[in-house]
Design a protein around this motif. Structure first.
Motif, PDB file in Angstrom:
ATOM      1  N   GLN A 155      14.717  83.170  79.590  1.00  0.00           N
ATOM      2  CA  GLN A 155      13.543  82.838  80.391  1.00  0.00           C
ATOM      3  C   GLN A 155      12.307  83.513  79.806  1.00  0.00           C
ATOM      4  O   GLN A 155      12.380  84.627  79.261  1.00  0.00           O
ATOM      5  CB  GLN A 155      13.746  83.320  81.829  1.00  0.00           C
ATOM      6  N   VAL A 156      11.173  82.830  79.916  1.00  0.00           N
ATOM      7  CA  VAL A 156       9.907  83.413  79.463  1.00  0.00           C
ATOM      8  C   VAL A 156       9.691  84.739  80.180  1.00  0.00           C
ATOM      9  O   VAL A 156       9.849  84.835  81.397  1.00  0.00           O
ATOM     10  CB  VAL A 156       8.732  82.449  79.748  1.00  0.00           C
ATOM     11  N   GLY A 157       9.379  85.774  79.419  1.00  0.00           N
ATOM     12  CA  GLY A 157       9.211  87.108  79.966  1.00  0.00           C
ATOM     13  C   GLY A 157      10.408  88.014  79.730  1.00  0.00           C
ATOM     14  O   GLY A 157      10.300  89.240  79.870  1.00  0.00           O
ATOM     15  N   GLN A 291      10.603  89.584  72.381  1.00  0.00           N
ATOM     16  CA  GLN A 291      10.432  89.045  73.725  1.00  0.00           C
ATOM     17  C   GLN A 291      10.485  87.529  73.691  1.00  0.00           C
ATOM     18  O   GLN A 291      10.303  86.900  72.637  1.00  0.00           O
ATOM     19  CB  GLN A 291       9.096  89.506  74.308  1.00  0.00           C
ATOM     20  N   VAL A 292      10.738  86.958  74.863  1.00  0.00           N
ATOM     21  CA  VAL A 292      10.807  85.505  75.004  1.00  0.00           C
ATOM     22  C   VAL A 292       9.457  84.991  75.478  1.00  0.00           C
ATOM     23  O   VAL A 292       8.907  85.462  76.480  1.00  0.00           O
ATOM     24  CB  VAL A 292      11.908  85.100  76.003  1.00  0.00           C
ATOM     25  N   LEU A 293       8.909  84.019  74.735  1.00  0.00           N
ATOM     26  CA  LEU A 293       7.605  83.433  75.046  1.00  0.00           C
ATOM     27  C   LEU A 293       7.758  81.945  75.335  1.00  0.00           C
ATOM     28  O   LEU A 293       8.795  81.338  75.035  1.00  0.00           O
ATOM     29  CB  LEU A 293       6.662  83.612  73.848  1.00  0.00           C
ATOM     30  N   SER A 294       6.729  81.368  75.898  1.00  0.00           N
ATOM     31  CA  SER A 294       6.718  79.905  76.014  1.00  0.00           C
ATOM     32  C   SER A 294       6.542  79.324  74.618  1.00  0.00           C
ATOM     33  O   SER A 294       5.931  79.938  73.746  1.00  0.00           O
ATOM     34  CB  SER A 294       5.595  79.448  76.939  1.00  0.00           C
ATOM     35  N   GLY A 295       7.082  78.146  74.405  1.00  0.00           N
ATOM     36  CA  GLY A 295       7.010  77.523  73.086  1.00  0.00           C
ATOM     37  C   GLY A 295       8.398  77.150  72.609  1.00  0.00           C
ATOM     38  O   GLY A 295       9.282  76.829  73.412  1.00  0.00           O
ATOM     39  N   SER A 296       8.597  77.217  71.295  1.00  0.00           N
ATOM     40  CA  SER A 296       9.896  76.832  70.746  1.00  0.00           C
ATOM     41  C   SER A 296      10.166  77.583  69.445  1.00  0.00           C
ATOM     42  O   SER A 296       9.238  78.079  68.793  1.00  0.00           O
ATOM     43  CB  SER A 296       9.939  75.316  70.481  1.00  0.00           C
TER      44      SER A 296
END
Length: 314
Positions: A155-157, A291-296
């Motif tokens: 998940q983002v964040g 970290q996990v970000l929005s995007g791909s």
């Protein structure tokens, strides 16, 4: 190609192997010796994995002892069960051999598998033996889990963690390929022959994970798989790896081998280290790498573009 009569009979080998794998277990209703095993149903969901190891592709007899080969094959399969948030319970082993192998060589394969199974409370309950022009070992592990942890759960964040530093097995492989015999390569070679693996560490590391994966091919490949499955971007920061106490040692080996340390860390496989994303507290003894970000896809910070990781078919 194998020639002549085998040094052991199938009946003899199976009898000895059955003794190696024999273990009292109330969940095994019918074990080795019948047409199929019968076991009690698990407490929760059934989780199953299978891997095949082929001589010359996954192991070499001149690089590893038979017991090391057995341990490595077992670890590769057990790690997949833990990567789903499960616990292994039963294993089956199918092996093909030329017939020219010494009996003790074959039994040491079984001893290596049994050693790793015993460490995590799993039991070999059956399998198959056949003749072939090359040695292959296929293991199926059956485990149980309450709620599977998927690659698609990032998940983002979330923060991205490794259970340990990757790249050691790749360094050992490179050392073997280039006949490096210096004492400094002993640890890396050992970790290529038998990856460091602890089921209890894997269990603790998985607590609170939103997504989880076993690094068998490479951190880069499987990070991309997790990001794609989750519909997010994994941002990996090279500076964070330097916080691991073994980073300097691995960097020194990379310099001796004449390669970039991040080619080992990101593109090397077979460490069977776990990659997880977590939105809560940091897992014990874990290494945060991004970290996990929005995007791909994968975004690399402070890292030169690494070589692609291992793939069976290019």
């Amino acid at each position: 190609m194998a020639s002549g009569k085998a040094k052991w009979s199938e009946r003899e080998l199976i009898r000895y192997i059955s003794e190696i794998f024999a273990e009292a277990n109330s969940d095994v209703i019918v074990g080795i010796g019948d047409d199929a095993a019968v076991v009690a149903p698990p407490n929760g969901n059934l989780v199953v994995t299978t891997d095949t190891f082929v001589e010359g592709v996954h192991f070499r007899q001149d690089w590893s002892s038979p017991k090391q080969i057995g341990r490595k094959v077992a670890i590769a399969n057990l790690a997949d069960i833990y990567a789903m948030g499960g616990r292994p319970k039963f294993m089956t082993v199918a092996m093909s051999a030329t017939g020219d192998e010494e009996l003790e060589w074959m039994l040491d394969i079984a001893r290596g598998i049994a050693e790793e199974a015993h460490k995590v409370g799993a039991q070999v309950i059956g399998g198959d033996l056949s003749k072939s022009e090359q040695i292959t070992i296929t293991i199926t592990v059956i485990g149980e889990c309450q709620e599977p942890i998927l690659r698609s759960g990032a998940q983002v964040g979330d923060q991205i963690y490794l259970s340990d530093l990757t790249g050691w097995s790749a360094a050992g492989l490179k050392a073997l390929q280039t006949a490096r015999t210096e004492p400094s390569f002993k640890e890396a070679i050992g970790r290529h022959q038998v990856p460091l693996f602890d089921g209890k560490v894997a269990e603790v590391f998985s607590i609170g994970a939103n997504s989880l994966c076993d690094i068998s091919d490479s951190l880069l490949i499987q990070g991309e798989q997790m990001a794609e499955a989750s519909g997010v971007c994994f941002e990996i920061d090279g500076r964070l790896f330097e916080e691991h106490p073994d980073f300097a040692k691995l960097s020194h080996l990379a310099n001796q081998l004449g390669i970039n340390v991040f080619d080992l860390i990101l593109s090397g496989g077979e460490d069977h280290v776990f990659l997880a994303t977590n939105s809560g507290s940091t897992p014990p003894n874990a290494l945060r790498i991004g970290q996990v970000l929005s995007g791909s896809g994968i975004k690399l910070l402070h890292i030169d573009t690494p070589q692609p990781g291992w793939q069976h078919f290019n």
